[in-house]
Design an enzyme around this catalytic site. Sequence first.
Site, mmCIF file in Angstrom:
data_model
loop_
_atom_site.group_PDB
_atom_site.id
_atom_site.type_symbol
_atom_site.label_atom_id
_atom_site.label_comp_id
_atom_site.label_asym_id
_atom_site.label_seq_id
_atom_site.Cartn_x
_atom_site.Cartn_y
_atom_site.Cartn_z
ATOM 1 N N TYR A 199 22.581 -34.227 55.214
ATOM 2 C CA TYR A 199 23.935 -34.757 54.982
ATOM 3 C C TYR A 199 24.046 -36.233 55.325
ATOM 4 O O TYR A 199 24.978 -36.904 54.920
ATOM 5 C CB TYR A 199 24.961 -33.910 55.754
ATOM 6 C CG TYR A 199 25.206 -34.308 57.175
ATOM 7 C CD1 TYR A 199 24.344 -33.909 58.181
ATOM 8 C CD2 TYR A 199 26.293 -35.095 57.514
ATOM 9 C CE1 TYR A 199 24.567 -34.292 59.493
ATOM 10 C CE2 TYR A 199 26.532 -35.484 58.821
ATOM 11 C CZ TYR A 199 25.651 -35.081 59.806
ATOM 12 O OH TYR A 199 25.867 -35.469 61.101
ATOM 13 N N ARG A 255 27.270 -42.830 62.045
ATOM 14 C CA ARG A 255 28.592 -42.419 62.535
ATOM 15 C C ARG A 255 29.361 -41.918 61.325
ATOM 16 O O ARG A 255 30.059 -42.682 60.666
ATOM 17 C CB ARG A 255 29.356 -43.635 63.066
ATOM 18 C CG ARG A 255 29.067 -44.013 64.481
ATOM 19 C CD ARG A 255 29.767 -45.321 64.789
ATOM 20 N NE ARG A 255 29.570 -45.714 66.165
ATOM 21 C CZ ARG A 255 29.768 -46.941 66.588
ATOM 22 N NH1 ARG A 255 30.136 -47.872 65.719
ATOM 23 N NH2 ARG A 255 29.599 -47.247 67.851
ATOM 24 N N VAL A 256 29.155 -40.664 60.989
ATOM 25 C CA VAL A 256 29.845 -40.160 59.800
ATOM 26 C C VAL A 256 30.582 -38.882 60.151
ATOM 27 O O VAL A 256 30.120 -38.091 60.971
ATOM 28 C CB VAL A 256 28.857 -39.894 58.646
ATOM 29 C CG1 VAL A 256 28.185 -41.179 58.209
ATOM 30 C CG2 VAL A 256 27.829 -38.859 59.010
ATOM 31 N N LYS A 309 25.023 -43.864 71.075
ATOM 32 C CA LYS A 309 25.283 -42.708 70.205
ATOM 33 C C LYS A 309 25.586 -41.460 71.032
ATOM 34 O O LYS A 309 26.530 -40.716 70.754
ATOM 35 C CB LYS A 309 24.093 -42.453 69.283
ATOM 36 C CG LYS A 309 24.246 -41.216 68.416
ATOM 37 C CD LYS A 309 25.398 -41.321 67.435
ATOM 38 C CE LYS A 309 25.582 -40.040 66.644
ATOM 39 N NZ LYS A 309 26.736 -40.116 65.698
ATOM 40 N N CYS A 365 26.514 -31.826 66.267
ATOM 41 C CA CYS A 365 26.491 -33.091 67.016
ATOM 42 C C CYS A 365 27.189 -32.934 68.365
ATOM 43 O O CYS A 365 26.545 -33.016 69.403
ATOM 44 C CB CYS A 365 27.177 -34.180 66.200
ATOM 45 S SG CYS A 365 26.520 -34.325 64.563
HETATM 46 N N1 SAJ Z 1 37.482 -30.124 68.094
HETATM 47 C C1 SAJ Z 1 38.445 -29.602 68.965
HETATM 48 N N2 SAJ Z 1 39.481 -30.391 69.340
HETATM 49 C C2 SAJ Z 1 39.606 -31.679 68.882
HETATM 50 C C3 SAJ Z 1 38.612 -32.192 68.007
HETATM 51 C C4 SAJ Z 1 37.557 -31.398 67.617
HETATM 52 O O1 SAJ Z 1 38.365 -28.437 69.393
HETATM 53 O O2 SAJ Z 1 40.588 -32.329 69.220
HETATM 54 C C5 SAJ Z 1 36.355 -29.286 67.688
HETATM 55 C C6 SAJ Z 1 36.291 -29.089 66.187
HETATM 56 O O3 SAJ Z 1 37.072 -27.974 65.799
HETATM 57 C C7 SAJ Z 1 34.801 -28.821 65.970
HETATM 58 C C8 SAJ Z 1 34.136 -29.675 67.042
HETATM 59 O O4 SAJ Z 1 35.144 -29.969 68.013
HETATM 60 O O5 SAJ Z 1 34.480 -27.469 66.186
HETATM 61 C C9 SAJ Z 1 33.513 -30.978 66.516
HETATM 62 O O6 SAJ Z 1 34.411 -31.541 65.586
HETATM 63 P P1 SAJ Z 1 34.479 -33.160 65.452
HETATM 64 O O7 SAJ Z 1 35.301 -33.504 64.292
HETATM 65 O O8 SAJ Z 1 34.877 -33.718 66.756
HETATM 66 O O9 SAJ Z 1 32.944 -33.570 65.268
HETATM 67 P P2 SAJ Z 1 31.939 -33.644 64.023
HETATM 68 O O10 SAJ Z 1 30.675 -33.054 64.478
HETATM 69 O O11 SAJ Z 1 32.523 -33.135 62.763
HETATM 70 O O12 SAJ Z 1 31.724 -35.243 63.888
HETATM 71 C C10 SAJ Z 1 31.379 -35.931 65.064
HETATM 72 C C11 SAJ Z 1 32.076 -37.258 65.050
HETATM 73 N N3 SAJ Z 1 31.857 -37.941 66.323
HETATM 74 C C12 SAJ Z 1 32.939 -38.425 66.951
HETATM 75 O O13 SAJ Z 1 34.061 -38.267 66.513
HETATM 76 C C13 SAJ Z 1 32.676 -39.149 68.243
HETATM 77 C C14 SAJ Z 1 31.468 -38.143 63.991
HETATM 78 O O14 SAJ Z 1 32.063 -39.446 63.997
HETATM 79 C C15 SAJ Z 1 30.006 -38.262 64.273
HETATM 80 O O15 SAJ Z 1 29.381 -39.177 63.379
HETATM 81 C C16 SAJ Z 1 29.411 -36.882 64.128
HETATM 82 O O16 SAJ Z 1 29.982 -36.058 65.149
HETATM 83 C C17 SAJ Z 1 27.929 -37.055 64.266
HETATM 84 O O17 SAJ Z 1 27.291 -36.966 63.196
HETATM 85 O O18 SAJ Z 1 27.461 -37.379 65.335
#
Ligand code: SAJ
Length: 452
Positions: free
Chosen positions: A18, A158-159, A210, A264
Amino acid sequence: MTSGKHVDRTICVIGLGYVGLPTAALLARSGYDVLGVDIDEQVVADVNRGTTSLQEEGLRTILADAVSSGRLRAAATPEAADIFIICVPTPITADHRADLSAVTSAAEAMAPCVETGSLVILESTSPAGTTRNVIGAALEAHGHDVQTGVHVCYCPERVLPGDTVGELVRNSRIIGGVTPEAAERAAGMYKSFCSGEMCRTTDRVAELCKLMENTYRDVNIAIANVFARIGEEAGVDAHEAIRLANMHPRVDILSPGPGVGGHCIPVDPWFLIEGFPACTDLLAEARAINDTQAVRLLDRLQAASGLNKGHHVAILGLAYKGDIDDPRDSPTLALIRECTRRGLTAHVHDPLVETDGIAGVPVTRNLKLAVNGADAVIIMTDHACYRSLTPDDVPMRGQWIADGRGVLNDTAFLAAGMQVLSLGVAAQGGTETVRVEIPSAPQVTNQFVGVS
Ligand code: SAJ
């Protein structure tokens, strides 16, 4: 596309997932000749046909154009190039250790193709020191000097899954060079498609940066989950308290939920915990809090509803977060395991994830099929379609719905005589104390069990 006296023209991207595939397509669109490398024959075949199974906004068009223009092709093995980019998975093992086998394999497959003057970039989120200890070691084993002979960088992505192409183009980029010259050369390449700021630094700062980004998010989700537990015990709606607290100009409390999924956020903190055990107790505690949210929600539902062994529970949402089709490390997997362990019959609904079964339970896109006759329903993913659910959509036998995401229109269901148990709110406005026993069964891991 210059690196001082040399003009970079060819790029080999190892890992067409991805992140790697959109990166390869964007580089081809910028004018580079790109070879995409992947160990998955189907991925290689799809890319050479200009197609992908990845559901990423805008990717299919850019990919098709890149392949039809002849600037992007795929193969199973690397070839000589001016620039090499490694974007392979870095999962954790069942005991939360970094699994760097894919990075090591990619580095060892790449090293024989690297020539003096090449640039090598690691993008995969990795433990501190991986750039030098794995990539540098593989290059030095082939006679290269990472200070003078080849340029080596760590440049994490950072996506946000679902908008990868847009974020790759818009977001700033951390460019961590083993040498400043390496960083400058990598920045020149990324600027060919990225309009964000190029933040030049060292490889070791970039590695920690990161890991800090995603660990910061995991710990902040954990504090939101602790506030939810306090709300349940205090008989106060924690969501309302968080909403008002966030009106403070310098407060930004995240949303409580039934766990943290994806490949992540629940993974990266373990790289810091493993690498720096003496100073990461907080990170480990945050992981324990987030990893027990799903079981805790089930405990509360069983205590309130009498749901027990032999009963049927419908689980809404397999994807690890709303409106995406990715179930990797989803909190629903821990819930399914625990339901099975407790003798509950589970049936999962997800509108987007393509599978007919996972971890031994059926998965369907037909909501009524999943819910029909259920003794209870648990909402685990904040898919938009669950926000508009009405009692008629949920022809269940029992009365109790546990809402792990705060998406349900409680009023309509309460008016229909149903019972709603919300994460962050005490059952029926009372107060409650729940002590989660971590199941002694095989530890809930972040290992993705795969989609059968
Ligand atoms: N979640 C919560 N509460 C929140 C936010 C998220 O319970 O307030 C949960 C979500 O439901 C999910 C998990 O956390 O199960 C992760 O969701 P996410 O949107 O926080 O993370 P990813 O993995 O979709 O994307 C993250 C992002 N990192 C950050 O926001 C710091 C993205 O910018 C990164 O590039 C990505 O990880 C990565 O590839 O590292």
